[in-house]
Design a protein around this motif. Structure first.
Motif, PDB file in Angstrom:
ATOM      1  N   PRO A 252       1.039  -1.197  -0.042  1.00 35.25           N
ATOM      2  CA  PRO A 252      -0.047  -0.064  -0.067  1.00 35.25           C
ATOM      3  C   PRO A 252       0.878   1.217   0.032  1.00 35.25           C
ATOM      4  O   PRO A 252       1.942   1.333   0.704  1.00 35.25           O
ATOM      5  CB  PRO A 252      -0.922  -0.276   1.243  1.00 35.25           C
ATOM      6  CG  PRO A 252      -0.678  -1.647   1.749  1.00 35.25           C
ATOM      7  CD  PRO A 252       0.756  -2.004   1.059  1.00 35.25           C
ATOM      8  N   SER A 253       0.334   2.250  -0.736  1.00 38.23           N
ATOM      9  CA  SER A 253       1.098   3.615  -0.753  1.00 38.23           C
ATOM     10  C   SER A 253       1.121   4.287   0.476  1.00 38.23           C
ATOM     11  O   SER A 253       0.121   3.817   1.415  1.00 38.23           O
ATOM     12  CB  SER A 253       0.649   4.451  -1.986  1.00 38.23           C
ATOM     13  OG  SER A 253      -0.737   4.785  -1.352  1.00 38.23           O
ATOM     14  N   ASP A 254       2.085   5.263   0.805  1.00 44.41           N
ATOM     15  CA  ASP A 254       1.683   6.118   2.187  1.00 44.41           C
ATOM     16  C   ASP A 254       0.315   6.726   2.341  1.00 44.41           C
ATOM     17  O   ASP A 254      -0.183   6.614   3.441  1.00 44.41           O
ATOM     18  CB  ASP A 254       2.839   7.071   2.164  1.00 44.41           C
ATOM     19  CG  ASP A 254       4.236   6.622   2.182  1.00 44.41           C
ATOM     20  OD1 ASP A 254       4.412   5.477   2.494  1.00 44.41           O
ATOM     21  OD2 ASP A 254       5.112   7.428   2.090  1.00 44.41           O
ATOM     22  N   GLU A 255      -0.085   6.961   1.139  1.00 43.33           N
ATOM     23  CA  GLU A 255      -1.494   7.650   1.126  1.00 43.33           C
ATOM     24  C   GLU A 255      -2.454   6.817   1.766  1.00 43.33           C
ATOM     25  O   GLU A 255      -3.442   6.975   2.528  1.00 43.33           O
ATOM     26  CB  GLU A 255      -2.038   8.441  -0.280  1.00 43.33           C
ATOM     27  CG  GLU A 255      -1.254   9.457  -0.597  1.00 43.33           C
ATOM     28  CD  GLU A 255       0.122   9.081  -1.491  1.00 43.33           C
ATOM     29  OE1 GLU A 255      -0.029   8.473  -2.475  1.00 43.33           O
ATOM     30  OE2 GLU A 255       1.235   9.075  -0.830  1.00 43.33           O
ATOM     31  N   GLU A 256      -2.405   5.412   1.136  1.00 38.65           N
ATOM     32  CA  GLU A 256      -3.515   4.346   1.379  1.00 38.65           C
ATOM     33  C   GLU A 256      -3.349   4.137   2.908  1.00 38.65           C
ATOM     34  O   GLU A 256      -4.382   3.936   3.707  1.00 38.65           O
ATOM     35  CB  GLU A 256      -3.087   3.146   0.549  1.00 38.65           C
ATOM     36  CG  GLU A 256      -3.582   3.336  -0.893  1.00 38.65           C
ATOM     37  CD  GLU A 256      -3.280   2.003  -1.786  1.00 38.65           C
ATOM     38  OE1 GLU A 256      -4.332   1.157  -1.901  1.00 38.65           O
ATOM     39  OE2 GLU A 256      -1.934   2.016  -1.999  1.00 38.65           O
ATOM     40  N   VAL A 257      -1.943   4.088   3.415  1.00 40.65           N
ATOM     41  CA  VAL A 257      -1.893   3.495   4.838  1.00 40.65           C
ATOM     42  C   VAL A 257      -2.710   4.684   5.672  1.00 40.65           C
ATOM     43  O   VAL A 257      -3.141   4.519   6.640  1.00 40.65           O
ATOM     44  CB  VAL A 257      -0.467   3.338   5.159  1.00 40.65           C
ATOM     45  CG1 VAL A 257      -0.289   3.127   6.526  1.00 40.65           C
ATOM     46  CG2 VAL A 257       0.185   2.178   4.366  1.00 40.65           C
ATOM     47  N   GLU A 258      -2.255   5.971   5.207  1.00 43.08           N
ATOM     48  CA  GLU A 258      -2.762   7.065   6.003  1.00 43.08           C
ATOM     49  C   GLU A 258      -4.188   7.141   6.162  1.00 43.08           C
ATOM     50  O   GLU A 258      -4.961   7.338   7.162  1.00 43.08           O
ATOM     51  CB  GLU A 258      -2.406   8.543   5.626  1.00 43.08           C
ATOM     52  CG  GLU A 258      -0.966   8.990   5.998  1.00 43.08           C
ATOM     53  CD  GLU A 258      -0.531  10.163   5.331  1.00 43.08           C
ATOM     54  OE1 GLU A 258      -1.169  10.956   4.569  1.00 43.08           O
ATOM     55  OE2 GLU A 258       0.917  10.157   4.878  1.00 43.08           O
ATOM     56  N   ARG A 292     -10.724  -4.385   5.794  1.00 44.99           N
ATOM     57  CA  ARG A 292      -9.819  -4.047   4.474  1.00 44.99           C
ATOM     58  C   ARG A 292      -8.667  -2.935   5.106  1.00 44.99           C
ATOM     59  O   ARG A 292      -7.750  -3.156   4.644  1.00 44.99           O
ATOM     60  CB  ARG A 292     -10.338  -3.358   3.555  1.00 44.99           C
ATOM     61  CG  ARG A 292      -9.595  -3.002   2.097  1.00 44.99           C
ATOM     62  CD  ARG A 292     -10.122  -2.898   0.998  1.00 44.99           C
ATOM     63  NE  ARG A 292     -11.108  -1.750   0.718  1.00 44.99           N
ATOM     64  CZ  ARG A 292     -12.286  -1.483   0.397  1.00 44.99           C
ATOM     65  NH1 ARG A 292     -13.019  -2.476  -0.342  1.00 44.99           N
ATOM     66  NH2 ARG A 292     -13.052  -0.228   0.540  1.00 44.99           N
ATOM     67  N   ALA A 293      -9.077  -1.889   5.714  1.00 39.16           N
ATOM     68  CA  ALA A 293      -8.164  -1.046   6.412  1.00 39.16           C
ATOM     69  C   ALA A 293      -7.126  -1.786   7.099  1.00 39.16           C
ATOM     70  O   ALA A 293      -5.981  -1.551   7.068  1.00 39.16           O
ATOM     71  CB  ALA A 293      -8.887   0.114   7.048  1.00 39.16           C
ATOM     72  N   ARG A 294      -7.648  -2.924   8.031  1.00 37.79           N
ATOM     73  CA  ARG A 294      -6.539  -3.433   8.804  1.00 37.79           C
ATOM     74  C   ARG A 294      -5.721  -4.126   8.165  1.00 37.79           C
ATOM     75  O   ARG A 294      -4.565  -4.237   8.467  1.00 37.79           O
ATOM     76  CB  ARG A 294      -7.232  -4.598   9.840  1.00 37.79           C
ATOM     77  CG  ARG A 294      -8.219  -3.688  10.669  1.00 37.79           C
ATOM     78  CD  ARG A 294      -9.467  -4.502  11.569  1.00 37.79           C
ATOM     79  NE  ARG A 294      -9.020  -5.530  12.213  1.00 37.79           N
ATOM     80  CZ  ARG A 294      -9.397  -6.773  12.384  1.00 37.79           C
ATOM     81  NH1 ARG A 294     -10.601  -7.003  12.049  1.00 37.79           N
ATOM     82  NH2 ARG A 294      -8.772  -7.692  13.267  1.00 37.79           N
ATOM     83  N   LYS A 295      -6.213  -4.741   6.962  1.00 40.85           N
ATOM     84  CA  LYS A 295      -5.342  -5.465   6.095  1.00 40.85           C
ATOM     85  C   LYS A 295      -4.136  -4.636   5.471  1.00 40.85           C
ATOM     86  O   LYS A 295      -2.869  -4.974   5.489  1.00 40.85           O
ATOM     87  CB  LYS A 295      -5.910  -6.468   5.026  1.00 40.85           C
ATOM     88  CG  LYS A 295      -6.455  -7.708   5.403  1.00 40.85           C
ATOM     89  CD  LYS A 295      -7.003  -8.454   4.099  1.00 40.85           C
ATOM     90  CE  LYS A 295      -7.718  -9.682   4.441  1.00 40.85           C
ATOM     91  NZ  LYS A 295      -8.803 -10.210   3.331  1.00 40.85           N
ATOM     92  N   ILE A 296      -4.768  -3.487   4.977  1.00 41.53           N
ATOM     93  CA  ILE A 296      -3.651  -2.413   4.577  1.00 41.53           C
ATOM     94  C   ILE A 296      -2.579  -2.232   5.458  1.00 41.53           C
ATOM     95  O   ILE A 296      -1.368  -2.186   5.031  1.00 41.53           O
ATOM     96  CB  ILE A 296      -4.526  -1.346   3.942  1.00 41.53           C
ATOM     97  CG1 ILE A 296      -5.357  -1.723   2.754  1.00 41.53           C
ATOM     98  CG2 ILE A 296      -3.421  -0.139   3.493  1.00 41.53           C
ATOM     99  CD1 ILE A 296      -6.329  -0.471   2.389  1.00 41.53           C
ATOM    100  N   VAL A 297      -2.878  -2.030   6.755  1.00 39.72           N
ATOM    101  CA  VAL A 297      -1.879  -1.592   7.608  1.00 39.72           C
ATOM    102  C   VAL A 297      -1.047  -2.820   8.026  1.00 39.72           C
ATOM    103  O   VAL A 297       0.185  -2.515   7.997  1.00 39.72           O
ATOM    104  CB  VAL A 297      -2.629  -1.108   8.938  1.00 39.72           C
ATOM    105  CG1 VAL A 297      -1.687  -0.952  10.037  1.00 39.72           C
ATOM    106  CG2 VAL A 297      -3.389   0.351   8.784  1.00 39.72           C
ATOM    107  N   ALA A 298      -1.420  -3.881   8.015  1.00 41.54           N
ATOM    108  CA  ALA A 298      -0.728  -5.169   8.484  1.00 41.54           C
ATOM    109  C   ALA A 298       0.441  -5.147   7.312  1.00 41.54           C
ATOM    110  O   ALA A 298       1.233  -5.660   7.495  1.00 41.54           O
ATOM    111  CB  ALA A 298      -1.663  -6.449   8.582  1.00 41.54           C
TER     112      ALA A 298
END
Ligand code: COA
Ligand code: MG
Length: 308
Positions: A252-258, A292-298
């Motif tokens: 994920p890009s930095d923006e996606e993680v933010e 989905r957000a949790r998966k992106i962060v992980a």
């Protein structure tokens, strides 16, 4: 579902899988410098028939002696019907690979056969039973696509399914596997979707096929990005230059993680007020968005660990 702040177990990172011809000692030596998450030492299509036996020994010795610099150590064996597969496994298991990539799978019987052979070889070499992993090339025969869910479930060793069009194209007699604009004709699109769905349904890594024009960085990036956006977690590669692009696209890009972090924060507040579905930036958000957000962060966390 747990609370939104619980992060799922860190997923194994398999963004890029670089093929290296198993008889090419120069490329084998260069492999680990490419930065791929996995190296696939090839005994199949990248090796001419007269070199098959020698390539096995080179691959075994490379597995024994080379520092893979943290990359997963995989071997692609020859298809079962060639009669070469068992010798491929027997010789290369002496080098203790992490796993095998299995081409031209047809049915769950093929997978079980390989699974049993590996169980015997593990016993003989003192490796823990079931420790050698499998990645299936799961769309190279028409039978495989029709059997794909059973193939995915046939062995506990299985950890990834990769789709690929070229051998399927030959098997069905297609004259081409891409439209003029680079898009996939229906039958190949079906194969790709089947791979993604079967992998998602069985908890395996869905892997996109390699992009062969290794001078076309923009084309590679476009194809990889599209794959990542619909859920593929990695992509095959044939050239070291492709690795940085693939590695970048499949995290994920930095923006996606933010964005994911912000959504999780909002979810934590909503949960505290007893709300599992809530309004966020004008739209409804609930469990699938939060997961989905949790998966992106992980995934971003795992990528950081692998590259730091
Ligand atoms: N793994 C490791 N090193 C590789 C490599 C690979 N897959 N592909 C190229 N290299 C190396 C080359 O040896 C060369 O090294 P050098 O700078 O030390 O001389 C460097 O990267 C640049 O290579 P380049 O000259 O651009 O390509 P090439 O003409 O040598 O090779 C291919 C082109 C397509 C033959 C080669 O990339 C390859 O063998 N790819 C894998 C093929 C394969 O395994 N196919 C089966 C799966 S689809
Ligand atoms: Mg092939």
């Amino acid at each position: 579902m747990g609370t939104p702040e619980t992060t799922p177990a860190a997923p194994r990172l398999r963004r890029s899988l670089l093929w290296v011809p198993g008889d090419d000692e120069k490329k084998l030596a260069k492999g680990p410098t490419a930065g791929a998450d996995a190296l696939v030492l090839d005994l199949e299509d990248a090796v001419v028939p007269s070199h098959k036996a020698k390539a096995r020994e080179i691959v075994r010795d490379t597995l024994r002696d080379m520092d893979f610099q943290g990359a997963e150590r995989l071997v692609r064996i020859n298809p079962l019907e060639t009669g070469l597969a068992l010798d491929d496994l027997t010789v290369t298991m002496a080098g203790a690979p992490d796993g095998y990539m299995i081409p031209k799978v047809r049915s769950e019987d093929d997978v079980r056969f390989i699974d049993h052979a590996l169980t015997n070889l593990e016993a003989m070499s003192g490796r823990p039973q079931g420790s050698v992993r499998l990645i299936m090339l799961a769309t190279e025969t028409p039978e495989a696509i029709l059997n794909i869910r059973r193939i995915a479930q046939a062995s506990l060793r299985s950890s990834g399914l990769m789709w690929a069009s070229e051998d399927l194209s030959n098997a069905i007699g297609a004259r081409r596997s891409r439209n003029d604009d680079g898009s996939l004709p229906d039958v190949f699109s079906f194969a790709r979707s089947a791979c993604l769905l079967a992998a998602a349904a069985t908890g395996m890594d869905p892997l996109d096929m390699p992009f062969f024009d290794f001078h076309d960085d923009a084309g590679l990036e476009r194809e990889a990005r599209e794959a990542a956006e619909i859920g593929f977690t990695g992509k095959g590669a044939i050239h070291p230059n492709q690795i940085p692009i693939i590695n970048r696209v499949f995290v994920p890009s930095d923006e996606e993680v933010e964005e994911a972090d912000a959504l999780l924060l909002a979810a934590t507040e909503a949960f505290a007020q007893g709300q599992a579905a809530f309004v966020y930036k004008g739209a409804m958000v609930d469990a699938p968005h939060i997961n989905r957000a949790r998966k992106i962060v992980a995934r971003a966390k795992t990528a950081k660990e692998r590259t730091s």
